[in-house]
Design an enzyme around this catalytic site. Structure first.
Site, PDB file in Angstrom:
ATOM      1  N   HIS A  69      36.633  39.582  44.658  1.00 38.38           N
ATOM      2  CA  HIS A  69      36.271  40.430  43.517  1.00 38.38           C
ATOM      3  C   HIS A  69      34.783  40.357  43.236  1.00 38.38           C
ATOM      4  CE1 HIS A  69      36.057  37.004  40.635  1.00 38.38           C
ATOM      5  NE2 HIS A  69      37.106  36.528  41.277  1.00 38.38           N
ATOM      6  N   ASP A  71      33.574  41.296  40.134  1.00 39.23           N
ATOM      7  CA  ASP A  71      33.315  41.068  38.710  1.00 39.23           C
ATOM      8  C   ASP A  71      33.274  39.575  38.395  1.00 39.23           C
ATOM      9  OD1 ASP A  71      36.147  41.199  39.285  1.00 39.23           O
ATOM     10  OD2 ASP A  71      36.563  41.243  37.136  1.00 39.23           O
ATOM     11  N   ASP A 101      32.652  31.720  41.792  1.00 44.13           N
ATOM     12  CA  ASP A 101      33.776  32.643  41.550  1.00 44.13           C
ATOM     13  C   ASP A 101      33.253  34.066  41.418  1.00 44.13           C
ATOM     14  OD1 ASP A 101      36.236  33.680  40.949  1.00 44.13           O
ATOM     15  OD2 ASP A 101      36.313  32.889  38.919  1.00 44.13           O
ATOM     16  N   GLU A 133      39.048  42.030  38.534  1.00 46.13           N
ATOM     17  CA  GLU A 133      40.007  40.981  38.891  1.00 46.13           C
ATOM     18  C   GLU A 133      40.204  40.036  37.715  1.00 46.13           C
ATOM     19  OE1 GLU A 133      41.524  37.119  40.439  1.00 46.13           O
ATOM     20  OE2 GLU A 133      39.688  37.507  39.346  1.00 46.13           O
ATOM     21  N   GLU A 134      39.091  39.737  37.045  1.00 46.53           N
ATOM     22  CA  GLU A 134      39.123  38.725  35.979  1.00 46.53           C
ATOM     23  C   GLU A 134      39.902  39.196  34.755  1.00 46.53           C
ATOM     24  OE1 GLU A 134      38.339  35.808  36.425  1.00 46.53           O
ATOM     25  OE2 GLU A 134      36.644  35.574  37.776  1.00 46.53           O
ATOM     26  N   GLU A 161      38.850  33.167  46.866  1.00 50.26           N
ATOM     27  CA  GLU A 161      38.692  32.416  45.610  1.00 50.26           C
ATOM     28  C   GLU A 161      38.319  30.975  45.944  1.00 50.26           C
ATOM     29  OE1 GLU A 161      38.967  33.070  42.334  1.00 50.26           O
ATOM     30  OE2 GLU A 161      39.403  35.204  42.577  1.00 50.26           O
ATOM     31  N   HIS A 359      33.852  29.987  35.596  1.00 50.14           N
ATOM     32  CA  HIS A 359      34.014  30.409  34.191  1.00 50.14           C
ATOM     33  C   HIS A 359      33.247  29.521  33.211  1.00 50.14           C
ATOM     34  CE1 HIS A 359      37.972  32.837  35.017  1.00 50.14           C
ATOM     35  NE2 HIS A 359      37.149  32.839  36.058  1.00 50.14           N
TER      36      HIS A 359
HETATM   37 ZN   LIG Z   1      37.845  34.629  40.894  1.00 52.56          ZN
END
Ligand SMILES: [Zn+2]
Length: 385
Positions: A69, A71, A101, A133-134, A161, A359
């Site tokens: 992903h 995003d 990520d 995706e998030e 991932e 994150h």
């Molecule tokens: Zn991810």
């Protein structure tokens, strides 16, 4: 450009899920075009975001798909030591939002694509870069819907991932709900004339928590997961306006994350039963004032669990490419479940960096992880020759 330099470009695009990813997609499209590779874009309905698909090598052969992903999660309210959308190296670590990520994997995939473009491959190398995706693996679905119509689908899929490059054969599925409790307003001096929507929500929450308790005590278990059973939780509640009005509306958002052994359809059915029970008992206890009250339950989004056999060829491939023999299962979700369950493509999750850094403020990827991912990609290209 090496993968760290490509990563530097990718993290410079602040592709937080709520914002457009098109500048990044355009960069990737131009990067691939410069290697003589065309890209196919899948725009969202507003034309603000896109998935990108590209294939290098013989189109008539099934290939190896590298999926990730574009995003990233927001940086709002996080204390970063440096600008989050600029790559900074400290010691042997590269810091930026998305470094782990999962733009590190995308950078290595692009480096591999450029190398592949200069080779004569026997099997194609394929890229799928998705958006949103998030926020529930939403963006990739237009690509997956299209792929469902292809006569030639990828043979294997690797979702990058962050797993510290250990092959992950499983992740949990997820179903996200919104419940709107509709009560009836009344003066709080005479609550009997109203129906309290917050109380309805509280009853529903109690049932969700009781269900979690039962699952934790005696539900299906898979010891390979850090939390070895299906989890439920309520994440958002909004209700009421002022204290002296019986609230007529209360909204809940809740979810479950199921281990592959639990059928999500069964749990959805049980939760619908909980909702019906709470609405009925609220109506029974209020009498005539209950007209028009109730609970509306909606599934906001869902994705299936990933459950790839530990001895599947795609897992053997990832283990051979990385040298990591140990199979793991991860708690977080990804599009891997969709590629596997919806399209039947054998899929493994395997990417550089650690989810521990994802994150968070000062997210980073270790330089040696990026190098190890390059080595994995180079070994993959050898096999495609
Ligand atoms: Zn991810």
């Amino acid at each position: 450009m090496n993968s760290a330099q490509i990563l530097e470009r990718l993290v410079g695009f602040p592709t937080v899920s709520r914002d457009s990813n098109l500048p990044l997609i355009e960069y990737v499209r131009e990067f691939l075009a410069a290697c003589g590779t065309d890209s196919r874009l899948y725009l969202d309905v507003d034309g603000r975001k896109a998935n990108l698909y590209a294939s290098i090598g013989p189109a008539e052969q099934p290939g190896i798909l590298l999926s990730g992903h574009t995003d990233v999660v927001p940086v709002d309210g996080q204390a970063w030591s440096s600008a989050p959308f600029e790559l900074r190296q400290r010691n042997a670590q590269l810091y930026a939002r998305g470094a782990a990520d999962m733009k590190g994997f995308l950078a290595c995939a692009l480096r591999a694509a450029r190398r592949a473009a200069g080779m004569t491959l026997r099997m194609p190398l394929q890229l799928a870069f998705s958006y949103d995706e998030e926020v529930g693996c939403l963006g990739v679905r237009s690509l997956i819907d299209d792929m469902a119509r292809w006569s030639q689908r990828p043979r294997f899929c690797i979702v990058g991932e962050p797993t510290l490059l250990r092959p992950a054969v499983g992740h949990k599925g997820k179903t996200a709900f919104r419940a709107v409790c509709r009560g009836r307003a009344a003066h709080s001096a005479n609550p009997e004339r109203g129906v309290n929507a917050i109380h309805m929500a509280a009853d529903l929450i109690e049932r969700i928590r009781a269900r979690q308790e039962r699952i934790a005590q005696s539900g299906a278990r898979d010891g390979a997961y850090e939390v070895p059973y299906t989890t439920l939780h309520v994440g958002v509640i909004h209700g009421g306006t002022v204290l002296n009005i019986v609230p007529s509306r209360c909204e809940l958002e809740f979810e479950f994350r199921n281990i592959p052994g639990d059928d999500p359809a069964v749990l959805v059915g049980e939760l619908r039963g909980d909702v019906a029970t709470v609405a009925r008992s609220s109506a029974d206890s209020t009498g005539p004032a209950a007209a028009g009250t109730g609970i509306d339950l909606q599934i906001e989004h869902d994705y299936p669990a990933l459950d790839t056999p530990a001895d599947a060829d795609v897992v053997e491939l990832a283990a051979a490419l990385t040298g990591h023999r140990q199979r793991i299962k991860v708690g977080y979700g990804s599009e891997a479940g969709l590629f596997s369950a919806r399209l039947g493509i054998p899929t493994v999750v395997c990417g550089p960096g650690s989810i521990d850094q994802a994150h968070k403020p000062d997210e980073f990827i270790a330089v040696d992880q990026l190098q190890a991912c390059d080595a994995m990609m180079d070994a993959l290209l050898e096999r495609l020759l």
